[in-house]
Design a protein around this motif. Structure first.
Motif, PDB file in Angstrom:
ATOM      1  N   ALA A 410      15.741 -37.199  -7.453  1.00 63.91           N
ATOM      2  CA  ALA A 410      16.253 -38.224  -6.554  1.00 63.91           C
ATOM      3  C   ALA A 410      15.193 -39.166  -6.025  1.00 63.91           C
ATOM      4  O   ALA A 410      15.504 -40.307  -5.710  1.00 63.91           O
ATOM      5  N   ASP A 411      13.966 -38.708  -5.915  1.00 64.55           N
ATOM      6  CA  ASP A 411      12.960 -39.567  -5.332  1.00 64.55           C
ATOM      7  C   ASP A 411      12.287 -40.478  -6.355  1.00 64.55           C
ATOM      8  O   ASP A 411      11.418 -41.258  -6.014  1.00 64.55           O
ATOM      9  N   PHE A 412      12.651 -40.336  -7.607  1.00 63.59           N
ATOM     10  CA  PHE A 412      12.158 -41.238  -8.626  1.00 63.59           C
ATOM     11  C   PHE A 412      13.321 -42.022  -9.192  1.00 63.59           C
ATOM     12  O   PHE A 412      14.411 -41.497  -9.395  1.00 63.59           O
ATOM     13  N   ALA A 413      13.102 -43.295  -9.455  1.00 64.63           N
ATOM     14  CA  ALA A 413      14.163 -44.113 -10.044  1.00 64.63           C
ATOM     15  C   ALA A 413      14.233 -43.838 -11.531  1.00 64.63           C
ATOM     16  O   ALA A 413      13.229 -43.639 -12.186  1.00 64.63           O
ATOM     17  N   HIS A 414      15.431 -43.842 -12.064  1.00 67.10           N
ATOM     18  CA  HIS A 414      15.618 -43.636 -13.494  1.00 67.10           C
ATOM     19  C   HIS A 414      16.387 -44.790 -14.093  1.00 67.10           C
ATOM     20  O   HIS A 414      17.358 -45.259 -13.525  1.00 67.10           O
ATOM     21  N   THR A 415      15.939 -45.226 -15.226  1.00 66.08           N
ATOM     22  CA  THR A 415      16.641 -46.315 -15.871  1.00 66.08           C
ATOM     23  C   THR A 415      17.987 -45.857 -16.411  1.00 66.08           C
ATOM     24  O   THR A 415      18.116 -44.752 -16.908  1.00 66.08           O
ATOM     25  N   ARG A 419      16.971 -45.679 -24.208  1.00 67.94           N
ATOM     26  CA  ARG A 419      15.675 -46.074 -24.770  1.00 67.94           C
ATOM     27  C   ARG A 419      15.840 -46.660 -26.159  1.00 67.94           C
ATOM     28  O   ARG A 419      14.989 -47.386 -26.642  1.00 67.94           O
ATOM     29  N   ALA A 420      16.923 -46.340 -26.807  1.00 71.56           N
ATOM     30  CA  ALA A 420      17.151 -46.913 -28.131  1.00 71.56           C
ATOM     31  C   ALA A 420      17.387 -48.411 -28.050  1.00 71.56           C
ATOM     32  O   ALA A 420      17.263 -49.123 -29.031  1.00 71.56           O
ATOM     33  N   ASP A 421      17.744 -48.918 -26.844  1.00 68.45           N
ATOM     34  CA  ASP A 421      17.989 -50.336 -26.683  1.00 68.45           C
ATOM     35  C   ASP A 421      16.740 -51.099 -26.256  1.00 68.45           C
ATOM     36  O   ASP A 421      16.795 -52.291 -26.024  1.00 68.45           O
ATOM     37  N   LEU A 422      15.647 -50.370 -26.122  1.00 65.64           N
ATOM     38  CA  LEU A 422      14.427 -51.001 -25.655  1.00 65.64           C
ATOM     39  C   LEU A 422      13.364 -50.920 -26.732  1.00 65.64           C
ATOM     40  O   LEU A 422      13.479 -50.182 -27.692  1.00 65.64           O
ATOM     41  N   THR A 423      12.313 -51.674 -26.549  1.00 65.31           N
ATOM     42  CA  THR A 423      11.234 -51.688 -27.509  1.00 65.31           C
ATOM     43  C   THR A 423       9.940 -51.284 -26.849  1.00 65.31           C
ATOM     44  O   THR A 423       9.442 -52.032 -26.054  1.00 65.31           O
ATOM     45  N   PRO A 424       9.375 -50.090 -27.098  1.00 64.49           N
ATOM     46  CA  PRO A 424       8.229 -49.544 -26.383  1.00 64.49           C
ATOM     47  C   PRO A 424       6.823 -50.153 -26.634  1.00 64.49           C
ATOM     48  O   PRO A 424       6.729 -51.261 -27.062  1.00 64.49           O
ATOM     49  N   THR A 425       5.749 -49.366 -26.372  1.00 63.13           N
ATOM     50  CA  THR A 425       4.365 -49.856 -26.150  1.00 63.13           C
ATOM     51  C   THR A 425       3.387 -49.771 -27.319  1.00 63.13           C
ATOM     52  O   THR A 425       3.450 -48.814 -28.033  1.00 63.13           O
ATOM     53  N   GLY A 426       2.329 -50.643 -27.498  1.00 69.06           N
ATOM     54  CA  GLY A 426       1.619 -50.538 -28.718  1.00 69.06           C
ATOM     55  C   GLY A 426       0.197 -50.996 -28.992  1.00 69.06           C
ATOM     56  O   GLY A 426      -0.519 -51.327 -28.104  1.00 69.06           O
ATOM     57  N   SER A 427      -0.314 -51.082 -30.366  1.00 66.85           N
ATOM     58  CA  SER A 427      -1.713 -51.420 -30.704  1.00 66.85           C
ATOM     59  C   SER A 427      -1.998 -51.760 -32.167  1.00 66.85           C
ATOM     60  O   SER A 427      -1.553 -51.065 -33.026  1.00 66.85           O
ATOM     61  N   SER A 428      -2.789 -52.835 -32.530  1.00 73.11           N
ATOM     62  CA  SER A 428      -3.229 -53.132 -33.902  1.00 73.11           C
ATOM     63  C   SER A 428      -4.086 -54.387 -34.012  1.00 73.11           C
ATOM     64  O   SER A 428      -3.778 -55.389 -33.407  1.00 73.11           O
ATOM     65  N   SER A 429      -5.152 -54.336 -34.816  1.00 73.31           N
ATOM     66  CA  SER A 429      -6.002 -55.512 -34.981  1.00 73.31           C
ATOM     67  C   SER A 429      -5.470 -56.391 -36.081  1.00 73.31           C
ATOM     68  O   SER A 429      -6.196 -56.847 -36.932  1.00 73.31           O
ATOM     69  N   ARG A 455       9.707 -41.746 -18.003  1.00 77.79           N
ATOM     70  CA  ARG A 455      10.192 -40.735 -18.939  1.00 77.79           C
ATOM     71  C   ARG A 455      10.870 -41.422 -20.117  1.00 77.79           C
ATOM     72  O   ARG A 455      11.331 -42.545 -19.995  1.00 77.79           O
ATOM     73  N   PRO A 456      11.019 -40.704 -21.236  1.00 71.41           N
ATOM     74  CA  PRO A 456      10.480 -39.366 -21.512  1.00 71.41           C
ATOM     75  C   PRO A 456       9.013 -39.433 -21.936  1.00 71.41           C
ATOM     76  O   PRO A 456       8.543 -40.439 -22.442  1.00 71.41           O
ATOM     77  N   PHE A 457       8.294 -38.351 -21.706  1.00 77.94           N
ATOM     78  CA  PHE A 457       6.940 -38.229 -22.216  1.00 77.94           C
ATOM     79  C   PHE A 457       6.729 -36.778 -22.633  1.00 77.94           C
ATOM     80  O   PHE A 457       7.461 -35.882 -22.198  1.00 77.94           O
ATOM     81  N   PHE A 477      -0.490 -38.757 -20.873  1.00 76.91           N
ATOM     82  CA  PHE A 477       0.407 -39.586 -21.678  1.00 76.91           C
ATOM     83  C   PHE A 477       0.971 -40.792 -20.942  1.00 76.91           C
ATOM     84  O   PHE A 477       1.580 -41.657 -21.574  1.00 76.91           O
ATOM     85  N   ARG A 478       0.796 -40.842 -19.624  1.00 75.63           N
ATOM     86  CA  ARG A 478       1.335 -41.972 -18.879  1.00 75.63           C
ATOM     87  C   ARG A 478       0.284 -42.651 -18.001  1.00 75.63           C
ATOM     88  O   ARG A 478       0.001 -43.821 -18.158  1.00 75.63           O
ATOM     89  N   LEU A 479      -0.316 -41.910 -17.076  1.00 80.50           N
ATOM     90  CA  LEU A 479      -1.146 -42.558 -16.070  1.00 80.50           C
ATOM     91  C   LEU A 479      -2.511 -42.968 -16.596  1.00 80.50           C
ATOM     92  O   LEU A 479      -3.181 -43.817 -16.004  1.00 80.50           O
ATOM     93  N   MET A 480      -2.964 -42.373 -17.717  1.00 82.83           N
ATOM     94  CA  MET A 480      -4.237 -42.778 -18.319  1.00 82.83           C
ATOM     95  C   MET A 480      -4.085 -43.966 -19.255  1.00 82.83           C
ATOM     96  O   MET A 480      -5.052 -44.679 -19.515  1.00 82.83           O
ATOM     97  N   THR A 481      -2.890 -44.169 -19.784  1.00 78.11           N
ATOM     98  CA  THR A 481      -2.772 -45.037 -20.946  1.00 78.11           C
ATOM     99  C   THR A 481      -3.086 -46.496 -20.657  1.00 78.11           C
ATOM    100  O   THR A 481      -3.694 -47.170 -21.485  1.00 78.11           O
ATOM    101  N   TYR A 482      -2.688 -47.002 -19.476  1.00 74.73           N
ATOM    102  CA  TYR A 482      -2.860 -48.440 -19.245  1.00 74.73           C
ATOM    103  C   TYR A 482      -4.338 -48.806 -19.143  1.00 74.73           C
ATOM    104  O   TYR A 482      -4.814 -49.679 -19.860  1.00 74.73           O
TER     105      TYR A 482
END
Length: 614
Positions: A410-415, A419-429, A455-457, A477-482
């Motif tokens: 309850a104390d965290f908001a959830h979307t 997730r299948a409707d969204l496009t997640p995070t990434g990397s490439s030169s 979430r999910p992680f 997997f979350r707080l270090m990544t940015y």
């Protein structure tokens, strides 16, 4: 557009550029070469000439993976680690990415379909822009900024997320139209169809038959991770703090690689006050290593802004980038690869917050133990709802942009978005322009809720059964990544070095996290599983005393106070003040804010000013 993309990518690789084009696509690559330096020039072609690949990073287990190729491909295999990844894809499709280990982001074109993939930790970035008739991807948002002038709108909800959380959630960036490929995601685009799949989750990588869940098994996994870390056809440098993490790394490098330099930073105010320098010197002497000692002081405001502009793609949530920049700038004079101990505390439970959580026999709800933690990132995450209520600008309040959903947490908001409707995070030169495909584009739902835990992680299933594992995984997997992955990658590559750590090895992480908490964390011995690798060496008894934090000798709070008129006016008179993202009262009360929040406001302001110049 392609010329602008190519020009904007140069800083990510100075070993050579390459390009490919046909009637549908244009590919470009700027390569920072450390494996098969002369031979594996990009774009790569598979041995049958069907597939074309551009990529960033390395596949560190490529020699082992080459043995799994069909014999006809193995017989004709050109040199290079990414070449092995390409041949695996040619033979098995996207399943060929499953066994790859290392930091990478890859793009493969077969003349009809584009495939993007990113490593499971998200160590290498990958972003994209899509409309019905145009698809563009690149290693950095600013590359897309350069190519897509006039087409991008600021995502004010993500700006608020950065201010409050120090990161963007899900696949979001600071632009509404630019999304990121998620760690471990495979994205395949063909005509008007976009297919997504996730590589097997990290917990599923643990193989008890190969690495039994005991200390001997963990030691073998550490040795394997160290071996992979050293895969390079060039000398390496080591960032050395004198702690157990970097000592394990330096020991492995001395035994298995050509070490060009061991580099340590110390406070320019004087070596005598820097406890870490004293320890680094003592350990280096025992190991027979001559240290390169680099004095560090926090740069001036102008130099800090210039550093952020030159080397970072998006604003930095933590000032650690200033230390890293000093280290990377020296390391590039010695090597193309810089090794370090990043991630060891998250993997082996080295922080006091994990021990405290383990010792709490009556675990409170997640939001409660995070709120009570001395670690600011946990408190920041747990306090997201309150931050929004107090500081979100009127535009968000009127649009109900941050209405919180009821949930079991309850104390965290959830979307409420799939997730299948969204496009997640990434990397490439690498980057690609794809035109004429007439595919419909993703439906971007309104940002009505934000899950502060994102979430999910991996390992979130341990929230109630093993809160310590949940906290370790949340950090890794979350707080270090940015900042720890993204900003370290960007600054390192901009300065000419690739940064690696053995503690980001997926098999090592899966093996350690498979152990019960009482075997991961024991009383009175921090990171005991890691320290055991030094038993029988002269260094085995050198880490009993508590190590001083890396930046304990540098006070960012004092730095801000000493420069307060200019520092504060940078924020209050900058572009952020013109947005309706935060309440005016926040900017009016700067002197009352925590220095970490002040840093985020400063870094964001610098980024917004750079954006105005595009």
């Amino acid at each position: 557009m392609v010329r602008r993309l190519a020009a904007s990518l140069v800083h990510r690789g100075r070993s050579g550029e390459g390009a490919y084009a046909d009637e549908l696509v244009s590919l470009h690559s700027a390569r920072h070469a450390v494996i098969a330096i002369e031979e594996a020039r990009q774009p790569l072609r598979d041995c049958d000439g069907v597939y074309t690949m551009v990529g960033n990073g390395e596949v560190l287990n490529y020699r082992e993976m080459a043995t799994r190729l069909p014999s006809e491909r193995r017989r004709r295999l050109p040199p290079g680690d990414l070449q092995v990844a390409l041949e695996l894809f040619a033979a098995r499709g996207a399943d060929g990415f499953e066994p790859l280990r290392g930091p990478f982001a890859l793009a493969v074109w077969d003349g009809d379909e584009l495939t993007l993939v990113r490593d499971r930790l998200g160590e290498r970035p990958l972003y994209y822009y899509e409309t019905p008739d145009l698809f563009v991807f690149a290693s950095e948002v600013r590359c897309l900024e350069s190519a897509l002038r006039g087409r991008l709108a600021l995502d004010e909800a993500s700006v608020l997320s950065f201010v409050g959380l120090g990161r963007m959630t899900g696949d979001r960036t600071l632009y509404k139209e630019i999304k990121s490929v998620a760690p471990g995601e495979v994205l395949q685009i063909k005509g008007d169809r976009v297919r997504r799949r996730q590589l097997a989750p990290v917990p599923d990588l643990y193989d008890a038959s190969r690495s039994p869940g005991d200390e001997a098994g963990v030691r073998r996994l550490i040795e394997q991770a160290n071996h992979r870390m050293l895969v390079a056809d060039c000398p390496v440098a080591v960032g050395f703090s004198g702690g157990v993490d970097s000592t394990v790394v330096l020991k492995a490098a001395l035994e298995g690689a050509d070490v060009a330099a061991a580099i340590t930073l110390f406070s320019e105010r004087g070596p005598g006050i820097d406890e870490n320098l004293r320890r680094a010197r003592a350990v280096a002497k025992v190991m027979g290593v001559d240290l390169i000692e680099v004095p560090f002081t926090i740069p001036s405001l102008d130099d800090t802004v210039a550093l952020l502009d030159e080397t970072l793609d998006m604003p930095a949530a933590e000032p650690l980038v200033l230390h890293n920049n000093a280290l990377h700038t020296v390391a590039r004079d010695y090597a193309r690869v810089l090794l370090g101990g990043h991630g060891a505390d998250e993997v082996f439970g080295g922080y006091d917050r994990y021990t405290a959580l383990k010792d709490d026999a009556n675990h409170a709800a997640t939001s409660e133990w995070m709120s009570a933690s001395p670690w600011e990132r946990w408190r920041r995450t747990a306090g997201w709802k309150a931050f929004v209520a107090e500081w979100a600008g009127e535009a968000f309040a009127s649009q109900a942009a941050f209405a919180y959903a009821d949930s079991d947490h309850a104390d965290f908001a959830h979307t409420d978005l799939s997730r299948a409707d969204l496009t997640p995070t990434g990397s490439s030169s690498s980057d690609l322009t794809h035109t004429g495909s007439n595919h419909a584009g993703f439906a971007y739902a309104d940002f009505k809720t934000t899950d502060a835990l994102d979430r999910p992680f991996p390992y979130e299933f341990a929230e109630n059964s093993d809160p310590v594992l949940f906290g370790q995984a949340l950090d890794l997997f979350r707080l270090m990544t940015y900042d720890n992955f993204r900003a370290t990658d960007e600054n390192g590559i901009a300065r000419g070095v690739e940064v690696r750590s053995p503690f980001f090895d997926l098999d090592l992480i899966a093996g350690v996290y498979a152990l019960p908490v009482h075997r991961r964390i024991v009383p009175h011995t921090k990171k005991h599983l890691l320290q055991r690798t030094l038993h029988g060496t002269p260094m085995q008894d050198m880490f009993a005393a508590r190590k001083v934090g890396f930046d304990d000798a540098f006070s960012y709070s004092d730095w801000m106070s000493e420069n307060w008129p200019e520092f504060s006016s940078t924020i209050t008179t900058g572009p952020l003040a013109e947005l309706s993202v935060v309440r005016a009262s926040l900017l009016q009360r700067l002197s009352e804010l925590d220095w970490r929040l002040l840093w985020r406001l400063f870094s964001l302001t610098a980024w917004l000013k750079r954006r105005e110049r595009f």
